[in-house]
Design a protein around this motif. Sequence first.
Motif, mmCIF file in Angstrom:
data_model
loop_
_atom_site.group_PDB
_atom_site.id
_atom_site.type_symbol
_atom_site.label_atom_id
_atom_site.label_comp_id
_atom_site.label_asym_id
_atom_site.label_seq_id
_atom_site.Cartn_x
_atom_site.Cartn_y
_atom_site.Cartn_z
ATOM 1 N N PHE A 1 -7.248 78.545 -21.073
ATOM 2 C CA PHE A 1 -8.284 78.716 -20.050
ATOM 3 C C PHE A 1 -7.714 79.322 -18.780
ATOM 4 O O PHE A 1 -8.317 80.191 -18.170
ATOM 5 N N ASN B 1 -9.122 82.786 -17.511
ATOM 6 C CA ASN B 1 -9.850 82.777 -16.236
ATOM 7 C C ASN B 1 -9.056 83.438 -15.123
ATOM 8 O O ASN B 1 -9.619 83.759 -14.084
ATOM 9 N N ARG C 1 -12.956 86.948 -8.404
ATOM 10 C CA ARG C 1 -14.331 87.265 -8.046
ATOM 11 C C ARG C 1 -14.367 88.251 -6.882
ATOM 12 O O ARG C 1 -15.109 89.187 -6.852
ATOM 13 N N SER D 1 -16.786 81.522 -17.657
ATOM 14 C CA SER D 1 -16.954 80.279 -16.903
ATOM 15 C C SER D 1 -17.876 80.501 -15.717
ATOM 16 O O SER D 1 -17.946 81.599 -15.170
ATOM 17 N N MET E 1 -17.324 76.239 -19.290
ATOM 18 C CA MET E 1 -16.270 77.163 -19.708
ATOM 19 C C MET E 1 -16.431 77.297 -21.196
ATOM 20 O O MET E 1 -16.301 76.308 -21.915
ATOM 21 N N ARG F 1 -15.957 85.120 -14.879
ATOM 22 C CA ARG F 1 -15.037 83.976 -14.921
ATOM 23 C C ARG F 1 -14.752 83.492 -13.517
ATOM 24 O O ARG F 1 -14.753 84.271 -12.573
ATOM 25 N N LEU F 2 -14.474 82.202 -13.415
ATOM 26 C CA LEU F 2 -14.055 81.585 -12.168
ATOM 27 C C LEU F 2 -12.612 81.156 -12.313
ATOM 28 O O LEU F 2 -12.241 80.551 -13.316
#
Lengths: 282, 282
Positions: free
Chosen positions: A271, A275, A280, B189, B202, B278-279
């Motif tokens: 993850f 991620n 962002r 996510s 997620m 995604r975060l």
Amino acid sequence: MSGYLHHLRICNAHNPEDYRSWSIGASEVGMVPHAIADKLLQCGFSENGSGLALPAGPFEDVSKKLAEVSERLREAGLAARARGEFYPVLTHPDAEPLAVIDRGVATEFGIVNKGFHLNGIVRRMDGTFMWVARRARDKATYPGKLDNMVAGGHPAGISAFDNLLKECAEEAGIPAEIAATARPTGVISYRMAVPAGLRRHMFYTYDLELDPDFVPEAVDGEVESFELLPVGEVMRIVESEPGAFKYNCNLAIIDFLLRHGFIAPDHPDYFELANGLRLRNV
Amino acid sequence: MSGYLHHLRICNAHNPEDYRSWSIGASEVGMVPHAIADKLLQCGFSENGSGLALPAGPFEDVSKKLAEVSERLREAGLAARARGEFYPVLTHPDAEPLAVIDRGVATEFGIVNKGFHLNGIVRRMDGTFMWVARRARDKATYPGKLDNMVAGGHPAGISAFDNLLKECAEEAGIPAEIAATARPTGVISYRMAVPAGLRRHMFYTYDLELDPDFVPEAVDGEVESFELLPVGEVMRIVESEPGAFKYNCNLAIIDFLLRHGFIAPDHPDYFELANGLRLRNV
């Protein structure tokens, strides 16, 4: 921490408190170290809340002003030489540019740099292979390091597609009709502290599937040689030889490995890796 | 704003000030709305800086305590019914769980929910097609909406791979030997405000390439029917019919479109789409 995660950490290491934002009018476009911020205040920038601002103005005027300020920074030993290639200055990577600035000072001004990285792939009966470039030993940046097959900045005034074709031809001798089959696969982005300032990169990623008998050719002297490696060997290098590839090429390879299932959900950092390849807000 | 971007905005709409974090000992694991936070303080949680904390303890004890507190929330009309399926409670999606909690209150407690979405793909001479499911009209959540071919939550105590095989069989009648060829392609996510609390999802993404003659079968009643649509038609629906697919399926499709070059760098929202799925920290 896995060797993969190490590369993400390296590319995102920075302390936001080390920088001040700067704007053109009310449009925030960059982040500069405090030493550069102090100098900008002597060159026509004003305090603007927590950041600095240059008055808004026509595209050409702002670009000219930024070139003049860059020269002042150079005189003060705060900026690198001009390269004669221009990057857009914009509030957001999808936005229209408000000005251009020389590529040589993109990091000093902390603007968003666009570019692309292309992974050249060969699928054979005995597995999947990746073309890897070795950067020329006399290149100013990262000499002798391994690199993606083709990669380049995205200067102002050229489309992503045309830039791709141009760099594929110049760096690896890939004919336009082959380069045009490259598949865009997304974006990688990161913010990284470097001595000159804040490196804010966003690069398009491409997969280019090549015939087994295609052989790239180092054309413009940026690349010393190309080598076709099994993906498993590329994985081993990225995971266990942190200095082998130029720093950000590792991200382009990790992204490829994730998208193609070579790094799978059973990886202990799955993850965080998946991620962590994008911001962002770069 | 493009129709694609709309879906990213919907899935990430929330105001961080509407929630307080909660911890098990010093390990932050969730975020709860203020009304739930107030109730938790009556149920053995204590103030802990800006958040709340439950005392650290053995896995079984903490899980039992969370089940008791969930029941109190239900009595107060603050939580949904128990589902009898358990999700891990963890500090980070790659971490070992500190406890489990009923799936029915995952959003009320604002824990990270793991799951997966699988895009079923058919490549034919006349183009690329995607299998799309229609959710059963009597399903409690999002009845009658379009869905990815297979999707499911990831309960505690089962591997991602086994969960994939299980859901593929149950939801679409996909034999294990075919499901096992699904390619993991990464993670999506988001954080989304919903009436019950904060939805922190997620999910693993998979591409499953299927033979043109394979036909999925609705087995467990979750799905009403399956339809094979040209990718261009799926794109049209996602872009111009915002309510057609269950909300988060749109993200799984946009991710597919980006990875396979159906959405290309000339899209006006390309960077925002590619960076926005995604975060870093969900």
